[in-house]
Design an enzyme around this catalytic site. Structure first.
Site, short mmCIF file in Angstrom:
data_model
loop_
_atom_site.label_atom_id
_atom_site.label_comp_id
_atom_site.label_asym_id
_atom_site.label_seq_id
_atom_site.Cartn_x
_atom_site.Cartn_y
_atom_site.Cartn_z
N ALA A 63 0.86 -1.18 0.00
CA ALA A 63 0.00 0.00 0.00
C ALA A 63 0.90 1.23 0.00
O ALA A 63 2.07 1.15 0.39
CB ALA A 63 -0.87 -0.01 1.24
N GLY A 102 0.50 -5.12 0.78
CA GLY A 102 -0.61 -5.10 -0.16
C GLY A 102 -0.23 -5.70 -1.51
O GLY A 102 -1.09 -6.23 -2.23
N GLU A 105 -0.70 -9.24 -1.14
CA GLU A 105 -2.15 -9.50 -1.01
C GLU A 105 -2.83 -9.46 -2.39
O GLU A 105 -3.73 -10.25 -2.65
CB GLU A 105 -2.76 -8.47 -0.05
CG GLU A 105 -2.29 -8.74 1.38
CD GLU A 105 -2.76 -7.69 2.37
OE1 GLU A 105 -2.44 -6.51 2.16
OE2 GLU A 105 -3.45 -8.06 3.33
N GLU A 125 3.75 -5.70 7.26
CA GLU A 125 2.92 -4.67 7.90
C GLU A 125 3.19 -4.53 9.39
O GLU A 125 3.07 -3.44 9.96
CB GLU A 125 1.43 -5.00 7.70
CG GLU A 125 0.91 -4.70 6.30
CD GLU A 125 1.13 -5.82 5.30
OE1 GLU A 125 1.95 -6.72 5.57
OE2 GLU A 125 0.48 -5.80 4.25
N1 CAA Z 1 4.56 3.48 0.27
C1 CAA Z 1 5.06 4.70 -0.05
N2 CAA Z 1 6.34 4.92 -0.36
C2 CAA Z 1 7.17 3.86 -0.35
C3 CAA Z 1 6.73 2.56 -0.04
C4 CAA Z 1 5.36 2.38 0.27
N3 CAA Z 1 4.85 1.19 0.56
N4 CAA Z 1 7.78 1.72 -0.11
C5 CAA Z 1 8.84 2.47 -0.46
N5 CAA Z 1 8.47 3.76 -0.60
C6 CAA Z 1 9.31 4.88 -1.02
C7 CAA Z 1 10.42 5.16 -0.02
O1 CAA Z 1 9.97 6.03 1.00
C8 CAA Z 1 11.48 5.80 -0.89
O2 CAA Z 1 11.09 7.13 -1.09
P1 CAA Z 1 12.21 8.29 -1.20
O3 CAA Z 1 13.04 7.91 -2.39
O4 CAA Z 1 11.41 9.52 -1.36
O5 CAA Z 1 12.98 8.22 0.08
C9 CAA Z 1 11.31 5.06 -2.24
O6 CAA Z 1 9.99 4.49 -2.20
C10 CAA Z 1 12.31 3.94 -2.46
O7 CAA Z 1 12.30 3.10 -1.31
P2 CAA Z 1 13.65 2.56 -0.66
O8 CAA Z 1 14.64 3.65 -0.57
O9 CAA Z 1 13.27 1.84 0.59
O10 CAA Z 1 14.12 1.56 -1.80
P3 CAA Z 1 14.80 0.12 -1.66
O11 CAA Z 1 15.02 -0.36 -3.03
O12 CAA Z 1 15.95 0.20 -0.71
O13 CAA Z 1 13.72 -0.82 -0.97
C11 CAA Z 1 11.55 -1.81 -0.66
C12 CAA Z 1 12.54 -1.14 -1.66
C13 CAA Z 1 12.11 -3.19 -0.24
C14 CAA Z 1 10.26 -2.00 -1.40
C15 CAA Z 1 11.39 -0.91 0.58
O14 CAA Z 1 11.08 0.39 0.14
C16 CAA Z 1 10.28 -1.34 1.50
O15 CAA Z 1 10.49 -2.23 2.31
N6 CAA Z 1 9.11 -0.70 1.41
C17 CAA Z 1 8.01 -0.89 2.32
C18 CAA Z 1 7.31 -2.17 2.06
C19 CAA Z 1 6.13 -2.28 3.00
O16 CAA Z 1 6.22 -2.07 4.18
N7 CAA Z 1 4.99 -2.65 2.43
C20 CAA Z 1 3.78 -2.78 3.17
C21 CAA Z 1 3.04 -1.50 3.09
S1 CAA Z 1 1.63 -1.50 4.15
C22 CAA Z 1 0.47 -2.39 3.34
O17 CAA Z 1 0.66 -2.87 2.27
C23 CAA Z 1 -0.80 -2.44 4.13
C24 CAA Z 1 -1.86 -3.29 3.63
O18 CAA Z 1 -1.98 -4.44 3.95
C25 CAA Z 1 -2.91 -2.71 2.79
#
Ligand code: CAA
Length: 692
Positions: A63, A102, A105, A125
């Site tokens: 998400a 998400g 999911e 999450e």
């Molecule tokens: N939402 C919004 N922005 C996100 C994001 C997300 N889920 N995931 C990453 N970003 C953004 C980061 O903030 C970063 O932004 P900036 O460049 O402005 O700093 C950019 O994307 C790149 O991210 P990283 O620097 O972390 O890049 P990476 O290649 O090192 O890692 C990744 C990539 C493994 C996907 C890592 O970003 C990550 O772990 N992201 C979060 C994943 C996560 O927690 N997902 C679950 C979300 S909650 C959900 O999905 C709820 C639900 O059930 C509905």
């Protein structure tokens, strides 16, 4: 960002649905709308199946966390996933990079999943203080069973493609071109009706005793964090309720957690961890290449720094005062790497390769070819000055000179040397090959390029670099001393240490202040107090207990005694001798005995820490509140689910923190200055606004 982040193309009998929402294909509203439209387009087309692909470096990473604070933006992801699942034609998710949250999911809503061998899948999450809110807690256990689902969801740890295949999460691993492989797979299943996840409660269900044992383990590992337990309870519903009812229960749990302070704090930590590496001070500056580092000092700190550099692939010259001392330093590095081998982090071959990149030396001339020198010698100004002077002579005038000092002023260490623009502080935390924090200290004339090099190096070493200005103790230790001081005052007033340690553990810190001092050793603090004694303000209350403990030769765990006794070398035991010293000190100082509840202890300790943080901000030592938060999270074990002290202040309310600080200051007039910035933010909405 494109406004049509989901496109549908047709290839023979197949629809190719592509999500293109850089950088990580997060499921912002336009993506969710696009996916629902894509299902409609697939239904209305002659295509027999749909392949879901993602552009760029990864499958959907979850998400869009930035939308969490925006109120409901329809459609809900859970409905999007349900729409895909109900399509009359099979959907095949083609996963590369990471399918997270998400993203996974959505893939679980697809009828089949195939992936590249390097793909990873997870439901992280829990790290954001929430539970998977789009069916993850209901569909995953129906596919992989109870225990693997509990493991994946409550720890948030991703699994590899191979493991996912073994668990039944993937239908196929595609070697070679993922799109082509996914298309071939789709053609093999397109003529059959799409298989649907069983809507009855998941089976086989664990027994009551098994559920009980699993919940206990989850609670223990959670250490005060609510979301792992919330995840567990939601998974359990999958075994009691049919899918639709289970999804309703999941949604309700998700909303409670999403609105919790813990989730707000964890989301703050997620973004702050990324923002901390991008301070204004390095905007536009390019880091220099660092091909070799000279580390001066092979003690605990120097060998830890050298280990970490080697692990980042950077050759190290370790300079000591004699060949024997250098050999001992090399031995320490070897022991650090041996422990990494033991823990399965690296193999013997890799260790041998890294040891081959370490050159011991007992002459500063050996530093000549290095791009950077980091001194990690004894914390005494004249010694550090001598080391820097020798490095200045041995190295080129452009080579970066870094000090690992915890308290001393880098400008003074480098006084009189050539080119002060290349002087920087790189303050590592012990053990330096384990701890993630590095304070990157900007001396008076440090250039932006040198600072940017510090940040780049920290990243290569997989550490979190935080920019700090120059002051006694920089950000972290200066905050720590305010915290310790208030704890000392409470200790003397209460004539006790254990309730204070217990209260701070209950707050979520790994240990209380007195236990921590015993673990770290009391000598450095004693030396610092002696150093500061001549300039100490006599109006400020001074507690003599720590000095008395040091004078008795009790320097903490390593000497078998400090604030506690250690019969087995590790377990703190209460010591009447210490209580007697406290009693006498309190009597001599004329302090009336009083008590504090655990809540009062925590509030006072936090108020002193936050007040110091506000002063650090006001003086420009830290650029943003989030920088302070990251120092405490990565260097001092501050619970991530509290977001750091400045975020904690915003969550409990800065007006409450101010009131607590005023109470602390009123008890000891002359000992505290209540920060004007704390007063200001208490009026106008907290520290968060200062994060920019
Ligand atoms: N939402 C919004 N922005 C996100 C994001 C997300 N889920 N995931 C990453 N970003 C953004 C980061 O903030 C970063 O932004 P900036 O460049 O402005 O700093 C950019 O994307 C790149 O991210 P990283 O620097 O972390 O890049 P990476 O290649 O090192 O890692 C990744 C990539 C493994 C996907 C890592 O970003 C990550 O772990 N992201 C979060 C994943 C996560 O927690 N997902 C679950 C979300 S909650 C959900 O999905 C709820 C639900 O059930 C509905």
């Amino acid at each position: 960002m494109t406004d049509t982040p989901v496109t549908v193309a047709f290839d023979g009998d197949l629809a190719l649905v592509t999500v293109d929402n850089p950088p990580v294909n997060a499921l912002r509203q336009a993506v969710r709308v696009g996916l629902v439209d894509a299902v409609k387009a697939v239904e209305e087309s002659p295509a027999k199946a749909a392949v879901l692909l993602c552009a760029g470096r990864t499958f959907i990473a979850g998400a869009d966390i930035r939308e969490f604070d925006m109120g409901p933006l329809l459609p809900h992801l859970t409905d999007v996933v349900g729409t895909i699942e109900m399509c009359s034609k099979p959907w095949i998710a083609a996963i590369h990079g990471t399918a997270l949250g998400g993203g996974l999911e959505v893939a679980l809503g697809c009828h089949y999943r195939v992936a590249s061998p390097s793909a990873k899948m997870g439901l992280p999450e829990v790290h954001l203080g929430i539970l998977p809110g789009a069916g993850g807690t209901q569909r995953l256990p129906r596919i992989v069973g109870a225990a693997p689902a509990v493991e994946m969801i409550t720890t948030g740890a991703p699994v590899s493609a191979a493991k996912a295949k073994a668990m039944g999460l993937l239908a196929e691993i595609v070697e070679g071109d993922l799109t082509e492989g996914a298309k071939a797979f789709a053609r093999s299943v397109m003529d059959a009706a799409p298989p649907r996840i069983d809507r009855a409660p998941a089976r086989p269900a664990p027994t009551e005793a098994e559920w009980g044992a699993m919940r206990k383990a989850v609670e223990k590992a959670a250490k005060g964090q609510m979301s792992p337990v919330g995840c567990f309870d939601a998974i359990r519903e999958a075994f009691r309720l049919d899918l639709d009812k289970g999804l309703e229960a999941e949604r309700a749990g998700f909303m409670i957690l999403k609105n919790s302070d813990q989730s707000k704090a964890l989301r703050h930590a997620f973004f702050a961890e990324r923002a901390v590496a991008k301070p204004k001070a390095i905007e536009g500056a390019s880091p220099r290449a660092i091909n070799r580092v000279a580390v001066v000092g092979g003690g605990l700190m120097g060998s830890g720094i050298a280990t970490s550099l080697l692990q980042a692939g950077i050759p190290v010259t370790m300079i000591e005062t004699s060949d024997e001392a250098a050999a001992a330093g090399v031995g320490r590095v070897e022991a650090n790497l041996a422990s990494a081998v033991k823990r399965g982090i690296m193999g013997e071959d890799a260790k041998a390769k890294l040891m081959g990149m370490l050159t011991p030396a007992s002459d500063y001339a050996a530093a000549a070819g290095a791009d950077l020198a980091i001194e990690a010698v004894f914390e005494e100004m004249p010694i550090k000055q001598k080391v820097f002077a020798a490095l200045d002579e041995a190295m080129g005038a452009e080579a970066i000179l870094a000090t690992n000092t915890s308290y001393l002023n880098p400008d003074e260490i480098a006084r009189g040397l050539r080119n002060p623009a290349r002087v920087i502080g790189l303050h590592f935390f012990s053990p330096a090959h384990v701890m993630k924090l590095v304070e990157i200290v900007q001396a008076k004339e440090t250039s932006a390029e040198v600072l940017a090099t510090g940040f780049d190096l920290a990243k290569k070493m997989r550490k979190v670099g935080v920019l700090s200005g120059v002051c006694d103790g920089f950000i972290g230790n200066r905050m720590l001393s305010a915290y310790r001081r208030v704890c000392d005052y409470m200790m003397e007033d209460m004539r006790a240490i254990e309730p204070i340690d217990a209260a701070m553990r209950a707050f979520g810190l790994p240990m209380g202040p007195f236990q921590l001092m015993d673990l770290a050793g009391l000598q450095i603090g004693w030396a610092t107090r002696k150093r500061l004694a001549p300039t100490r303000d006599p109006k400020v209350r001074y507690v003599t207990v720590a000095d008395a403990i040091c004078e008795a030769g009790r320097f903490g765990q390593k000497t078998g005694a400090g604030w506690y006794r250690y019969e087995d070398g590790r377990t703190p035991l209460s010591d009447p001798w210490v209580l007697d010293v406290i009693e006498k000190a309190a009597e001599a100082a004329g302090r009336k005995k009083r008590s504090f509840t655990a809540d009062e202890i925590q509030r006072r300790a936090m108020a002193a820490m936050i007040n110091e943080g506000a002063k650090i901000l006001d003086e420009g030592i830290a650029a943003r509140p989030l920088d302070i938060d990251m120092v405490k999270l990565f260097g001092y074990g501050f619970p991530r689910w509290r977001g750091g002290p400045m975020m904690h202040a915003d969550l409990v309310g800065c007006d409450q923190v101010l009131a607590d600080m005023e109470a602390v200051a009123a008890d000891d007039p002359g000992s505290w200055v209540v920060s004007p910035l704390l007063r200001k933010v208490a009026k106008d909405g907290g520290f968060g606004k200062l994060n920019g």
